[in-house]
Write an enzyme that holds these catalytic residues in place. Structure first.
Site, PDB file in Angstrom:
ATOM      1  CD  GLU A 319      -2.722  -1.051   2.594  1.00  0.00           C
ATOM      2  OE1 GLU A 319      -3.889  -1.424   2.532  1.00  0.00           O
ATOM      3  OE2 GLU A 319      -2.193  -0.623   3.648  1.00  0.00           O
ATOM      4  CB  CYS A 320       0.624   4.369   0.052  1.00  0.00           C
ATOM      5  SG  CYS A 320       0.887   6.134  -0.295  1.00  0.00           S
ATOM      6  N   GLY A 321       3.337   3.729   0.325  1.00  0.00           N
ATOM      7  CA  GLY A 321       4.769   3.636   0.516  1.00  0.00           C
ATOM      8  C   GLY A 321       5.300   2.224   0.360  1.00  0.00           C
ATOM      9  CB  SER A 410      -3.642   0.194  -4.650  1.00  0.00           C
ATOM     10  OG  SER A 410      -4.404   1.375  -4.865  1.00  0.00           O
TER      11      SER A 410
END
Length: 434
Positions: A319-321, A410
């Site tokens: 997720e993200c990072g 994502s």
């Protein structure tokens, strides 16, 4: 039905001091030996870290979109059964967003105290406070908090202009020494502040000194019919979770759900060069990999272990990072490129302004999930998304969902309780992809 004193801390806008005031109240009561439970309105990771240190207990999100009314009701009722005080910090301004802080306060009958930055105000303070209190009659206001007050005389003048049914709760003096440093995405993480406990005590001292005599926090009744516990579909499955300053954006409710599903959780710190634990599935949450790229790249086994995990077709959620750490290259805000794990084709660049922000609804192959997005980077990848999120408020942020073998990635920070069965299906590895 359980009752507990409760207070909702809001403001006319971001930057008014909601977090420091909420933390000050929590610290003041906690150091008297009271059991304080604090919640944060809406998606947020940084403020809850600070509030957890202030109260001594994990801070959960209350979000009518991500979790829904019944889920939020259950969290509040569970806290009321064991707490002496419940505090809820709002998000943005009281009426901003959909759902807003006012929506949440009204849904559960929580009394609201608005924090107003009075540093450049005189009689207009009362007009603003009264307008906030009268704008939506179904929102119950119990008083107003003046923040960054210049002097005792200034505080008295602010209070004199308020109507009788909207008392001045506290007049907190301005003190630059009690401010927090900030960076992109908001406050610095709590674990990066070595003198945080001194700061929290300073805030609590300032709150105690500013409090008007006779304040009583009203008790609120919380009613909830417990939902059936989820089936232990992940029993016997070991899930590794990265957790440190590079991968710290973890909702406590997500961890609770994985455990309720029966999973054994193994936390590890890539920044401390801890090895990837033996596991059946892996979760790399968001955080600040761009600030720790050199340390991550120097890990003697991490990239190879991640590749071996993927080669074994074990589920991996990034997720993200966490997604940025799996790319070929990550360029930080100073323009320095860093080699990353190379499991996800593409590169990302961190900017000085945020690139996306908003609540997100995203259809996984296993079912719909909800969450949010907030990031300063942009991604360039040859992968075609398997799904694209929608924004319930009609905003422009609509994040892609990528699948690359067993790796799912994502920018969305998913809220697992929004669909426990979909989360279980993914971590079981029951969904097959090309």
């Amino acid at each position: 039905m359980t009752t507990c004193p409760a207070l909702f801390i809001s403001a006319p806008s971001s930057g008014s001091g909601k977090t420091s005031i909420t933390a000050a109240i929590a610290r003041s009561h906690a150091r008297r030996g009271e059991r304080v439970r604090v919640f944060k309105t809406g998606p947020d990771f940084l403020d809850p870290m600070l509030l957890e240190r202030a109260s001594g207990h994990p801070v959960y999100q209350l979000d009518l979109f991500m979790g829904g009314f019944t889920h939020c009701q259950g969290l509040l009722a569970a806290a009321a059964r064991e707490a002496d005080l419940i505090l809820v910090e709002g998000v943005m301004g009281l009426f901003d967003g959909a759902p807003s802080s006012a929506d949440l306060a009204a849904a559960f009958g929580l009394p609201v105290a608005c924090v107003i930055d009075a540093s450049a105000m005189a009689q207009t303070f009362a007009a603003l406070a009264t307008g906030l209190a009268r704008f939506r009659p179904e929102v119950r206001h119990c008083g107003v908090i003046a923040n960054r007050v210049a002097s005792a005389a200034h505080g008295r003048m602010l209070g004199e202009g308020l109507p009788g049914d909207l008392p001045l709760v506290a007049a907190v003096s301005r003190n630059a020494a009690l401010s927090l440093p900030e960076r992109h995405l908001g406050l610095v993480q709590a674990e990066e502040l070595p003198r945080l406990h001194e700061l929290l005590d300073g805030w609590a001292d300032a709150w105690d000194a500013a409090l008007m005599p006779g304040l009583r926090i009203a008790a609120v009744a919380f009613d909830h019919q417990p939902e059936p516990a989820p089936q232990r579909r992940l029993a016997g499955r070991r899930i590794a979770i990265a957790r440190d300053a590079a991968f710290g954006f973890i909702y406590p409710a997500n961890v609770d759900l994985l455990r309720a599903l029966g999973a054994e959780l193994q936390f590890f710190s890539p920044l401390q060069h801890q090895p990837l634990p033996d596991c059946d599935a892996l979760w790399l949450p968001g955080g600040y990999p761009e600030l720790h790229a050199a340390t991550l790249a120097a890990h003697p086994t991490l990239w190879a272990s991640l590749r071996a995990h993927a080669d074994a077709t074990k589920p991996l959620l990034a997720e993200c990072g966490g997604m940025l750490a799996l790319l070929d290259t990550l360029t930080d805000a100073n323009g320095r490129p860093h080699r990353m794990a190379g499991l996800l084709p593409g590169q990302a660049r961190v900017h000085h302004r945020f690139a996306a922000l908003g609540l997100q609804a995203l259809d996984w192959p296993e079912g719909p999930l909800r969450g949010h997005s907030y990031h300063y980077s942009t991604l360039d990848t040859p992968l075609a998304p398997i799904a694209t999120a929608t924004n319930p408020n009609g905003g422009t942020t609509a994040e892609a969902l990528y699948q690359h073998g067993p790796l799912r990635a994502s920018y969305v920070h998913h809220y697992f309780p929004s669909n426990p069965d979909a989360v279980a299906d993914f971590f079981l590895g029951t969904t097959r992809h090309a």
